[in-house]
Design an enzyme around this catalytic site. Structure first.
Site, PDB file in Angstrom:
ATOM      1  N   GLY A 104       6.697   4.876   8.913  1.00 31.76           N
ATOM      2  CA  GLY A 104       5.952   6.118   9.004  1.00 31.76           C
ATOM      3  C   GLY A 104       6.060   6.717  10.386  1.00 31.76           C
ATOM      4  O   GLY A 104       7.014   6.450  11.128  1.00 31.76           O
ATOM      5  N   LYS A 155       0.871  -1.183   0.000  1.00 30.50           N
ATOM      6  CA  LYS A 155       0.000   0.000   0.000  1.00 30.50           C
ATOM      7  C   LYS A 155       0.905   1.229   0.000  1.00 30.50           C
ATOM      8  O   LYS A 155       1.510   1.562   1.003  1.00 30.50           O
ATOM      9  CB  LYS A 155      -0.906  -0.001   1.231  1.00 30.50           C
ATOM     10  CG  LYS A 155      -2.177   0.858   1.075  1.00 30.50           C
ATOM     11  CD  LYS A 155      -1.926   2.355   1.045  1.00 30.50           C
ATOM     12  CE  LYS A 155      -1.460   2.881   2.385  1.00 30.50           C
ATOM     13  NZ  LYS A 155      -1.234   4.371   2.353  1.00 30.50           N
ATOM     14  N   GLY A 162       2.098   4.360  13.803  1.00 30.86           N
ATOM     15  CA  GLY A 162       2.613   3.056  14.200  1.00 30.86           C
ATOM     16  C   GLY A 162       1.919   2.509  15.430  1.00 30.86           C
ATOM     17  O   GLY A 162       1.630   1.305  15.521  1.00 30.86           O
ATOM     18  N   CYS A 213      13.465  10.177   8.385  1.00 30.82           N
ATOM     19  CA  CYS A 213      13.477   9.888   9.821  1.00 30.82           C
ATOM     20  C   CYS A 213      14.884   9.941  10.405  1.00 30.82           C
ATOM     21  O   CYS A 213      15.046  10.233  11.600  1.00 30.82           O
ATOM     22  CB  CYS A 213      12.836   8.539  10.094  1.00 30.82           C
ATOM     23  SG  CYS A 213      13.534   7.188   9.136  1.00 30.82           S
ATOM     24  N   GLU A 255       8.944  15.618  16.008  1.00 26.93           N
ATOM     25  CA  GLU A 255       9.541  15.341  14.702  1.00 26.93           C
ATOM     26  C   GLU A 255       8.895  16.283  13.681  1.00 26.93           C
ATOM     27  O   GLU A 255       7.749  16.104  13.285  1.00 26.93           O
ATOM     28  CB  GLU A 255       9.324  13.886  14.295  1.00 26.93           C
ATOM     29  CG  GLU A 255      10.024  13.538  12.989  1.00 26.93           C
ATOM     30  CD  GLU A 255       9.798  12.097  12.558  1.00 26.93           C
ATOM     31  OE1 GLU A 255      10.708  11.530  11.932  1.00 26.93           O
ATOM     32  OE2 GLU A 255       8.719  11.554  12.840  1.00 26.93           O
ATOM     33  N   GLU A 308       9.032   0.812  11.562  1.00 26.33           N
ATOM     34  CA  GLU A 308      10.131   1.785  11.546  1.00 26.33           C
ATOM     35  C   GLU A 308       9.486   3.149  11.598  1.00 26.33           C
ATOM     36  O   GLU A 308       8.836   3.596  10.656  1.00 26.33           O
ATOM     37  CB  GLU A 308      10.985   1.621  10.288  1.00 26.33           C
ATOM     38  CG  GLU A 308      12.377   2.236  10.460  1.00 26.33           C
ATOM     39  CD  GLU A 308      12.589   3.474   9.616  1.00 26.33           C
ATOM     40  OE1 GLU A 308      12.795   4.551  10.218  1.00 26.33           O
ATOM     41  OE2 GLU A 308      12.545   3.377   8.394  1.00 26.33           O
TER      42      GLU A 308
END
Length: 490
Positions: free
Chosen positions: A236, A182, A241, A292, A391, A258
């Site tokens: 993501g 996806k 997550g 990231c 972030e 991750e």
């Protein structure tokens, strides 16, 4: 300054791949945009739950009804040919990345090369998968086998859509799993182009690889909740997550996550400051800071803080910013105007949380409709600042002073993330001391952001669960089976 312009390759509407066929579904095509101009560069067919269920069923049939899981030589052959196809079409794919993702061509080429490297690496591991045999007592064998888990859902973000696709997909296929991909809506064209390098290979059973375009959260929710999906590999944000982990709990399926990072780069006063500055500028602005492991926090020893801040600000200000497909561009656009506006909101708040040494600006005068924001550098003294804790995922970097090793480690550990870090110093003993004490999955010494297929990556804290890259990543897609055989004694 304008350099060579790399044209957009010819691409049709991005379709879904189900059971070996490219299909459109019943949804109306949606536009895909060039983040440098805001213009439409193509279309994709959005996914829905019915398509997701069809893709899952195709993957289940291929896993249960073909020899894919027990044919390591076939898997190696398919992956090797996929790597060759990626290499052969690298320039087209890099240009498409530059147009749909906004990444400068140099970075886009490196991404495609990294993806081909991942696929080649896992092709080599296909034929080395082995269990072991024990004889715990006379006349008894215990056979320990490694078997594919089953159907893998691979949910891919937009920031490195080719590398992050094949980083998980190649490992899953090498282990013998079948898969449903996806992709992110923003990079649907890239995903379809990249999967064409795999889907048409002779010998690949229909349904081993499937892909359903983004159509809102319903598609991902279907993949995560389905009892016919055995493992979810997601890259993501930490927030998403956590939701995936909770949604996967009722079926107790595996998750490999991750997630986010707030990656610190620690610069000691004895480092080669010019080399450190050059490395950190590159590491902070890879894909315009939308990565990231991008160096989003510069932790600088107080003795050289002012000198380093001046050098970094000057280098940031001198960068050439423009469309990724312009060869002269060193920094491209952020992914879209909504994210550009979100980042500007952070800069508005930054004035109350630190000293803005360099404030980013739009490039609307040159690129109306584009999503450009030039780099920003903000001096922060309080690690509780939201600029440190959140972030931001863009070209905004904080610079924070420390006094000694203990102070550097305290700052590095001041957030809930632990994905990666870097240390810059000429003192090897210090470098190793700090690296061993850092609570992060990866530490680079006098470098930053160097990821390779052969070396595992794993996050601490809210940066994730599970391994990516390297031989250990196969374990995310393998199940251990014990077969006991009493054979008696003569």
């Amino acid at each position: 300054m304008t350099g060579t312009l790399h044209p957009l390759p010819a691409v049709g509407p991005a379709r879904h791949l189900i059971a070996g066929a490219w299909v459109t579904g019943d949804t109306t095509p949606a536009p895909s945009f060039d983040p440098a101009t805001g213009t439409v560069i193509g279309h994709y067919h959005p996914g829905d739950v019915a398509l997701a269920e069809a893709a899952i069923a195709a993957a289940r049939r291929a896993f249960d009804g073909t020899d894919w899981a027990s044919a390591p030589r076939l898997r190696a052959s398919v992956l090797n040919r996929c790597a060759a196809n990626l290499t052969a079409r690298a320039e087209e794919l890099a240009a498409l990345i530059a147009h749909e993702n906004g990444k400068p061509m140099l970075q886009a080429r490196r991404e495609v090369a990294a993806a081909a490297s991942e696929v080649s690496y896992y092709a080599g591991l296909c034929r080395t998968l082995a269990g072991r045999v024990l004889e715990p007592e006379p006349g008894q064998y215990s056979l320990i086998a490694k078997e594919a888990v089953g159907v893998a859902a691979v949910i891919v973000p937009w920031n490195a859509p080719v590398t992050l696709l094949f980083r998980s997909l190649a490992a899953a296929l090498a282990a013998g799993c079948t898969a449903v991909v996806k992709p992110a809506a923003q990079t649907s064209l890239i995903n379809a182009f990249a999967l064409e390098c795999l889907a048409g290979i002779d010998g690949l059973p229909p349904g081993v690889v499937n892909s359903v375009n983004d159509g809102g959260v319903a598609v991902s929710e279907c993949l995560v909740a389905s009892p016919d999906v055995d493992v979810v590999s997601f890259t993501g944000s930490s927030a998403v997550g956590k939701r995936i982990m909770a949604a996967a709990a009722p079926s107790l399926k595996r998750v490999s996550l991750e997630l986010g990072g707030k990656t610190p780069a620690i610069v000691f006063a004895d480092a080669d400051l010019d080399k450190a500055a050059d490395e950190l500028i590159r590491a902070a602005l890879v894909n315009c800071g939308q990565q990231c492991v991008a160096a989003s926090r510069f932790l600088v020893q107080r003795d050289c803080f002012e000198t380093m801040a001046d050098r970094l600000a000057a280098r940031f200000a001198a960068l050439r910013i423009g469309p990724g497909y312009d060869a002269a561009s060193q920094v491209g656009a952020v992914i879209d105007r909504a994210n550009r506006d979100r980042l500007e909101g952070w800069l508005d708040r930054a004035a109350g949380e630190g000293e803005i040494l360099l404030r980013g600006r739009r490039l609307d005068d040159r690129f109306p409709g584009g999503a450009f924001l030039s780099p920003s550098l903000v001096a922060v003294r309080n690690p509780a600042s939201s600029l440190v804790q959140e972030e931001l995922f863009g070209p905004i970097v904080s610079i924070e002073p420390f006094d000694d090793e203990a102070g550097a480690l305290a700052l590095a550990h001041a957030t809930r993330y632990g994905l990666a870090a870097s240390v810059f110093t000429r003192d090897l003993a210090r470098a190793m001391r700090v690296a061993r004490r850092l609570k992060t999955g990866t530490v680079w010494l006098n470098a930053h952001g160097r990821l390779i297929a052969e070396a595992e990556m794993e996050g601490f804290g809210e940066s994730g669960i599970g391994r990516l890259h390297g031989a250990d990543a196969l374990g995310e897609f393998l199940q251990t089976k014990h077969i006991y055989l009493p054979f008696g004694e003569a």
